[in-house]
Design an enzyme around this catalytic site. Structure first.
Site, PDB file in Angstrom:
ATOM      1  CD  GLU A   1      -0.973   6.068   9.070  1.00 28.98           C
ATOM      2  OE1 GLU A   1      -1.780   5.728   8.215  1.00 28.98           O
ATOM      3  OE2 GLU A   1       0.179   5.583   9.160  1.00 28.98           O
TER       4      GLU A   1
ATOM      5  N   GLY B   1      -3.736   1.696   4.193  1.00 27.46           N
ATOM      6  CA  GLY B   1      -2.791   0.611   3.930  1.00 27.46           C
ATOM      7  C   GLY B   1      -3.465  -0.543   3.213  1.00 27.46           C
ATOM      8  N   GLY B   2      -3.866  -1.553   3.972  1.00 24.76           N
ATOM      9  CA  GLY B   2      -4.412  -2.794   3.415  1.00 24.76           C
ATOM     10  C   GLY B   2      -5.457  -2.599   2.327  1.00 24.76           C
TER      11      GLY B   2
ATOM     12  CB  SER C   1      -8.105  -0.497  10.407  1.00 19.20           C
ATOM     13  OG  SER C   1      -7.013  -1.252  10.891  1.00 19.20           O
TER      14      SER C   1
ATOM     15  CD  GLU D   1       3.802  -0.488   8.805  1.00 18.76           C
ATOM     16  OE1 GLU D   1       4.219  -0.368   7.642  1.00 18.76           O
ATOM     17  OE2 GLU D   1       2.609  -0.736   9.084  1.00 18.76           O
TER      18      GLU D   1
ATOM     19  N   GLY E   1      -3.277  -1.698  10.560  1.00 16.13           N
ATOM     20  CA  GLY E   1      -3.218  -3.112  10.164  1.00 16.13           C
ATOM     21  C   GLY E   1      -3.887  -4.050  11.152  1.00 16.13           C
TER      22      GLY E   1
ATOM     23  CG  ASN F   1       1.886   2.930   3.299  1.00 13.68           C
ATOM     24  OD1 ASN F   1       2.787   2.684   2.500  1.00 13.68           O
ATOM     25  ND2 ASN F   1       2.015   2.741   4.598  1.00 13.68           N
ATOM     26  CD1 TRP F   2      -0.452   0.825  -2.674  1.00  9.07           C
ATOM     27  CD2 TRP F   2       0.859   0.005  -4.299  1.00  9.07           C
ATOM     28  NE1 TRP F   2      -1.110   1.010  -3.869  1.00  9.07           N
ATOM     29  CE2 TRP F   2      -0.328   0.517  -4.882  1.00  9.07           C
ATOM     30  CE3 TRP F   2       1.829  -0.547  -5.121  1.00  9.07           C
ATOM     31  CZ2 TRP F   2      -0.540   0.484  -6.259  1.00  9.07           C
ATOM     32  CZ3 TRP F   2       1.607  -0.586  -6.492  1.00  9.07           C
ATOM     33  CH2 TRP F   2       0.427  -0.075  -7.050  1.00  9.07           C
ATOM     34  CE  LYS F   3       0.601  -0.815   5.856  1.00  5.52           C
ATOM     35  NZ  LYS F   3       0.520  -0.891   7.293  1.00  5.52           N
TER      36      LYS F   3
HETATM   37  C1  PEP Z   1      -0.873   2.530   6.899  1.00  5.07           C
HETATM   38  O1  PEP Z   1      -0.150   1.718   6.349  1.00  5.07           O
HETATM   39  O2  PEP Z   1      -0.509   3.689   7.007  1.00  5.07           O
HETATM   40  C2  PEP Z   1      -2.175   2.072   7.414  1.00  5.07           C
HETATM   41  C3  PEP Z   1      -2.957   2.926   7.991  1.00  5.07           C
HETATM   42  O3  PEP Z   1      -2.463   0.732   7.236  1.00  5.07           O
HETATM   43  P1  PEP Z   1      -3.912   0.041   7.409  1.00  5.07           P
HETATM   44  O4  PEP Z   1      -4.900   0.882   6.642  1.00  5.07           O
HETATM   45  O5  PEP Z   1      -3.738  -1.326   6.816  1.00  5.07           O
HETATM   46  O6  PEP Z   1      -4.219   0.014   8.869  1.00  5.07           O
END
Ligand code: PEP
Length: 249
Positions: free
Chosen positions: A167, A234-235, A213, A97, A173, A10-12
């Site tokens: 999640e 995400g990250g 994460s 988000e 994040g 998920n690039w956000k």
């Molecule tokens: C996400 O954006 O769905 C996510 C899980 O982010 P991260 O891996 O950065 O916690």
């Protein structure tokens, strides 16, 4: 039949179109793994260049959101047809988000779920509790409600093809991954909820990801759990590390 793992990035709100193409070029050779469905969920403006850049690879492309109407006076929104025409196969729906900053509700997520299925787009429906809810001991009540409302009027045949991403909000994040036990417990609870709504066959077919994460170190243990069929990342999906996550074994 064993469920195929699905690992999605998920690039956000990251990556301009030209940066996106460079990232795909970098990651393409690193994310090869026939045993896993690999999906890059990217900002709407990046979908077309990413689809083009990913041609000939195992990377599938998804969107991060979608509206539930076909067309019309909805300034700023993206329709299911636009996603299909651009080459998106998946769509993330109800990310925390979007629920927190853009007033997304389980009811609107449900409308989007129904539209996604109608157009042959696979939804990745997110659910998850806040830290307060976890501390109050209402994690499973909250998630069962998100799942039950999200899947209202979705048929068993459609549900079998869906993806649910568990999640925990406190893990997104924050660098604070849920323990494998916590993640497995909730993913098993989600599968039990799907069995209640539908039947055992649907529960056995639906894919449930963990997100929060996830990194190259935590992925192997998480993805080895009986009810965790991959991850929403995400990250770490913006780094070469994503290749290690896809090749977690
Ligand atoms: C996400 O954006 O769905 C996510 C899980 O982010 P991260 O891996 O950065 O916690």
């Amino acid at each position: 039949m064993a469920r195929k793992k699905i690992i999605a990035g998920n690039w956000k709100m990251n990556m301009t179109p030209s940066e996106a193409v460079k990232l795909v070029e970098t990651l393409k050779p690193l994310v090869v793994n026939d045993e896993v469905d690999v999906v890059f969920c990217v900002p709407a403006i990046d979908i077309i260049p990413v689809v083009e850049a990913a041609k000939g690879s195992n990377i599938q492309v998804g969107a991060e959101n979608m509206y539930f109407e076909e067309k019309g006076a909805y300034t700023g929104e993206i329709s299911p047809n636009m996603l299909v025409d651009a080459g998106a196969k998946y769509v993330v729906l109800g990310h925390s988000e979007r629920r927190e900053y853009f007033a997304e509700t389980s009811e609107s997520v449900n409308k989007k779920m129904l539209k996604a299925f109608e157009h042959g787009i696979t939804p990745i429906m997110c659910c998850g509790e806040s830290l307060t809810q976890r501390e109050q001991g209402i994690t499973m009540d909250w998630i069962r409600q998100q799942v039950k409302v999200g899947f209202l009027n979705v048929t068993a045949e459609q549900a079998k093809t869906a993806v649910i991403a568990y999640e925990p909000i406190w893990a997104i994040g924050t660098g604070k991954t849920a323990t494998t036990e916590q993640a497995q417990e909730v993913c098993a609870g989600i599968r039990a909820c799907i069995a209640e709504i539908y039947d055992d066959a649907t529960a056995a077919a639906i894919r449930i990801q963990y997100g929060g994460s996830v990194n190259a170190k935590t992925a192997p243990d998480l993805f080895a759990q009986a009810d965790i069929d991959g991850g929403l990342v995400g990250g770490a999906s913006l780094k070469e590390e994503f290749g290690k996550i896809v090749n977690y074994k």
